[in-house]
Design a protein around this motif. Structure first.
Motif, PDB file in Angstrom:
ATOM      1  N   UNK A 235       0.832  -1.201   0.000  1.00 13.44           N
ATOM      2  CA  UNK A 235       0.000   0.000   0.000  1.00 13.44           C
ATOM      3  C   UNK A 235       0.868   1.253   0.000  1.00 13.44           C
ATOM      4  N   UNK A 236       1.853   1.302   0.874  1.00 12.79           N
ATOM      5  CA  UNK A 236       2.726   2.467   0.946  1.00 12.79           C
ATOM      6  C   UNK A 236       3.565   2.608  -0.316  1.00 12.79           C
ATOM      7  N   UNK A 237       3.993   1.481  -0.878  1.00  9.78           N
ATOM      8  CA  UNK A 237       4.763   1.529  -2.113  1.00  9.78           C
ATOM      9  C   UNK A 237       3.930   2.147  -3.239  1.00  9.78           C
ATOM     10  N   UNK A 238       2.679   1.717  -3.360  1.00  9.23           N
ATOM     11  CA  UNK A 238       1.826   2.227  -4.437  1.00  9.23           C
ATOM     12  C   UNK A 238       1.504   3.708  -4.251  1.00  9.23           C
ATOM     13  N   UNK A 239       1.486   4.177  -3.014  1.00 12.59           N
ATOM     14  CA  UNK A 239       1.273   5.603  -2.771  1.00 12.59           C
ATOM     15  C   UNK A 239       2.478   6.439  -3.189  1.00 12.59           C
ATOM     16  N   UNK A 240       3.615   5.788  -3.388  1.00 14.21           N
ATOM     17  CA  UNK A 240       4.842   6.510  -3.724  1.00 14.21           C
ATOM     18  C   UNK A 240       5.029   6.713  -5.220  1.00 14.21           C
ATOM     19  N   UNK A 241       4.153   6.124  -6.032  1.00 15.41           N
ATOM     20  CA  UNK A 241       4.278   6.247  -7.489  1.00 15.41           C
ATOM     21  C   UNK A 241       2.975   6.785  -8.067  1.00 15.41           C
ATOM     22  N   UNK A 242       3.086   7.487  -9.200  1.00 15.55           N
ATOM     23  CA  UNK A 242       1.897   8.108  -9.758  1.00 15.55           C
ATOM     24  C   UNK A 242       1.044   7.096 -10.529  1.00 15.55           C
ATOM     25  N   UNK A 243      -0.172   7.524 -10.848  1.00 12.13           N
ATOM     26  CA  UNK A 243      -1.129   6.622 -11.502  1.00 12.13           C
ATOM     27  C   UNK A 243      -0.701   6.221 -12.907  1.00 12.13           C
ATOM     28  N   UNK A 244      -0.107   7.112 -13.725  1.00 10.23           N
ATOM     29  CA  UNK A 244       0.376   6.652 -15.032  1.00 10.23           C
ATOM     30  C   UNK A 244       1.406   5.530 -14.926  1.00 10.23           C
ATOM     31  N   UNK A 245       2.287   5.599 -13.922  1.00  9.68           N
ATOM     32  CA  UNK A 245       3.278   4.536 -13.747  1.00  9.68           C
ATOM     33  C   UNK A 245       2.601   3.216 -13.409  1.00  9.68           C
ATOM     34  N   UNK A 246       1.599   3.255 -12.530  1.00  9.67           N
ATOM     35  CA  UNK A 246       0.873   2.034 -12.183  1.00  9.67           C
ATOM     36  C   UNK A 246       0.113   1.507 -13.397  1.00  9.67           C
ATOM     37  N   UNK A 247      -0.434   2.413 -14.184  1.00 11.55           N
ATOM     38  CA  UNK A 247      -1.138   2.023 -15.409  1.00 11.55           C
ATOM     39  C   UNK A 247      -0.194   1.265 -16.348  1.00 11.55           C
TER      40      UNK A 247
END
Length: 232
Positions: free
Chosen positions: A6-18
């Protein structure tokens, strides 16, 4: 969804996760994302990650129901939000879109949701009270307006659609100033590695392109290594 992820995903922006979702799936074509620009109440807020707690509102016309029924549904909605698995994001469809008239999200309602344990909100409707919204409660909205008009809850817990993105109760959401996405359950376990793969691949091109002597030959070499890293 453990706390570390959860904390890791908060550290990166949504385009990167996409991008990372496509990397994890091994193909292009991921489509569970918003398709219209969003208004962000706080552009400095971190990305929000959580499970969708859904609802629908209407704002253009008064409810045809009795005031007692409207109040009971609103309180049922709050109970639904309070008991949704956390971390939770309120994902609220204004069924009057694109002719939304009243803001469901303002200082009072945002403060209530934050107090009930919600991490933020996403809506195709309106937001107001921009200078008075609670801190650490990001809101993505369709537009800004001054009035609540006739806004009222019409239901909760059902599938909704926000800017072309279908969302079901309990879907895992990642969102920031770029918009929102629904993370497919089958990629969650490998998402951290996929994000790192995306960042390492981009680093190959970015570091090369920032060199003072950067030219097309260097780009050809870097782009080849970029694609090998991204697709490897």
């Amino acid at each position: 969804m453990d706390d570390a992820l959860l904390e890791f995903l908060k550290s990166v922006d949504t385009p990167t996760v996409c991008n990372a979702i496509e990397t994890a799936q091994g193909k292009r074509g991921f489509s569970a994302f918003t398709r219209r620009p969003v208004i962000v109440a706080d552009r400095d807020a971190r990305p929000i990650v959580g499970f969708a707690s859904t609802g629908k509102v209407a704002s253009k016309f008064p409810s045809p129901e009795t005031p007692e029924s409207v109040r009971e549904r609103r309180l049922g909605y709050y109970r639904h939000m309070a008991t949704s698995p956390k971390p939770a994001i309120a994902v609220i469809e204004d069924i009057d879109y694109p002719e939304c008239l009243g803001a469901f999200w303002g200082e009072v309602n945002a403060t209530v949701h934050k107090g009930l344990g919600l991490s933020g909100a996403i809506t195709n409707g309106l937001v107001r009270d921009l200078g008075s919204l609670p801190a650490d409660f990001p809101i993505l909205a369709g537009s800004v307006g001054p009035s609540r008009a006739f806004v009222h809850v019409t239901g909760f817990g059902m599938p909704v659609e926000i800017f072309g993105m279908p969302v079901k109760q309990g879907d895992l959401i990642h969102a920031d100033q770029h918009g929102a996405i629904v993370i497919p359950p089958d990629v969650v376990s490998g998402l951290r590695d996929a994000v790192r793969t995306v960042l390492e691949a981009e680093k190959v091109v970015l570091e090369t392109a920032r060199k003072p002597d950067f030219d097309i030959d260097m780009l050809v070499d870097a782009w080849t290594r970029f694609e090998d890293t991204r697709n490897g």
